[in-house]
Enzyme design. Structure first.
Site, PDB file in Angstrom:
ATOM      1  CB  SER A  19      -0.893   0.014   1.238  1.00 59.38           C
ATOM      2  OG  SER A  19      -1.461   1.299   1.375  1.00 59.38           O
ATOM      3  CG  HIS A  42      -3.933  -1.572  -1.437  1.00 63.70           C
ATOM      4  ND1 HIS A  42      -5.048  -2.355  -1.637  1.00 63.70           N
ATOM      5  CD2 HIS A  42      -4.276  -0.708  -0.459  1.00 63.70           C
ATOM      6  CE1 HIS A  42      -6.021  -1.985  -0.824  1.00 63.70           C
ATOM      7  NE2 HIS A  42      -5.580  -0.971  -0.091  1.00 63.70           N
ATOM      8  CG  ASP A  44      -5.146   2.580   0.878  1.00 61.46           C
ATOM      9  OD1 ASP A  44      -6.068   1.742   0.808  1.00 61.46           O
ATOM     10  OD2 ASP A  44      -4.010   2.311   1.309  1.00 61.46           O
ATOM     11  CG  MET A  46      -8.438   7.246   2.309  1.00 60.90           C
ATOM     12  SD  MET A  46      -7.639   7.320   3.920  1.00 60.90           S
ATOM     13  CE  MET A  46      -6.657   5.811   3.883  1.00 60.90           C
ATOM     14  CG  HIS A  75      -9.211   0.132  -0.258  1.00 61.41           C
ATOM     15  ND1 HIS A  75      -8.598  -0.014   0.968  1.00 61.41           N
ATOM     16  CD2 HIS A  75     -10.556   0.084  -0.023  1.00 61.41           C
ATOM     17  CE1 HIS A  75      -9.519  -0.131   1.902  1.00 61.41           C
ATOM     18  NE2 HIS A  75     -10.714  -0.068   1.331  1.00 61.41           N
ATOM     19  CG  MET A  77     -11.295   3.271   2.252  1.00 60.79           C
ATOM     20  SD  MET A  77      -9.721   3.275   3.117  1.00 60.79           S
ATOM     21  CE  MET A  77      -8.622   3.329   1.704  1.00 60.79           C
ATOM     22  CG  MET A 146     -11.541  -2.611   5.366  1.00 60.43           C
ATOM     23  SD  MET A 146     -10.013  -2.202   4.512  1.00 60.43           S
ATOM     24  CE  MET A 146      -9.102  -1.314   5.778  1.00 60.43           C
ATOM     25  CG  ASP A 184      -6.193  -2.702   3.384  1.00 60.47           C
ATOM     26  OD1 ASP A 184      -5.108  -2.456   3.937  1.00 60.47           O
ATOM     27  OD2 ASP A 184      -6.811  -1.875   2.678  1.00 60.47           O
TER      28      ASP A 184
END
Ligand code: DX5
Ligand code: ZN
Length: 235
Positions: A19, A42, A44, A46, A75, A77, A146, A184
């Protein structure tokens, strides 16, 4: 007389997905190159609404896609994945995962992601049960369990999520689902074996990869450790 012997599930290699949340954001191309042997990268995303943190979005993903051949695992979020998720697939992400808690219509989001050319992933927070989603997992390629509250790297692994992994692993091994089971949060050399034993296929690791002197070596070490910990994983 003994009944038919159970068919052993096919073994496959563990996937390690570093990540970049724990990477140096001013040097993302170099930090990506440092994990060239990784299986997935990965990323993220957000939005400071679905989670109380803000990272990066589509423009950074598009730039990163130009500098790496590692399949990208986005991913999301974020709120409103129906609106935003397909763009990540169109940009060239390999897998686009959104949260079950962020939409009332996960199947339609999955269909949009697949229609835009990516694999579709569903993620569940630690406190979200998996049973209500088992039927719709047929419409997904990836389940991201998660093992920390989403939002930040470097948190402690929540082992109580592992029964969700084991439940889905059994359905995959029985041929009822075709899914990559991904975990994760808090994955490191002290927690990866328990996750592997529960049935994880793909291991996200942020701080355990990037807070080391040699991120590439950390990826290889985690892969070896996972493979040794579970009969469904081999090197
Ligand atoms: C947290 C992110 C994770 C994070 C994991 O919300 O989804 O991908 O980078 O970081 P570590 O491996 O440090 O727990
Ligand atoms: Zn993540």
């Amino acid at each position: 007389m003994a009944g038919p012997s159970p068919v052993a599930p096919l073994a496959h290699a563990p996937l390690i997905a570093p990540s970049i949340l724990s990477a140096d954001f001013a040097r993302l191309a170099d930090e990506t190159a440092a994990v060239a042997g990784a299986d997935w990268l990965h990323v993220d995303v957000m939005d400071n609404h679905f989670v109380p943190n803000l990272t990066l979005g589509l423009p950074v993903v598009e730039s990163l896609l130009k500098v790496t051949d590692i399949p990208m695992d986005c991913h999301l979020m974020i709120d409103d994945p129906k609106r935003w998720a397909p763009s990540y697939a169109e940009a060239g992400a390999y897998n686009v995962t959104f949260h079950a808690e962020a939409t009332d219509d996960p199947i339609s989001v999955a269909r949009d992601i697949r229609a835009a050319g990516a694999k579709a992933g569903l993620s569940v927070k630690p406190g979200t049960p998996i049973e209500p989603y088992l039927e719709i997992l047929r419409d997904f390629d990836t389940l991201l369990v998660m093992s920390v509250e989403p939002g930040f790297g470097g948190q402690k692994f929540i082992a109580e999520v592992l029964p969700k992994v084991a439940l889905v692993r059994n359905l995959v091994d029985a041929g009822e689902l075709t899914l990559v089971v991904e975990i994760d949060g808090g994955i490191n050399d002290e927690t990866i074996e328990a996750a592997a034993a529960a049935g994880v296929d793909c291991f996200v690791a942020g701080s355990a990869v990037y807070n080391t002197a040699d991120p590439g070596a950390a990826v290889a070490a985690l892969r070896r450790q996972a493979a040794a910990a579970s009969p469904h994983l081999v090197l």
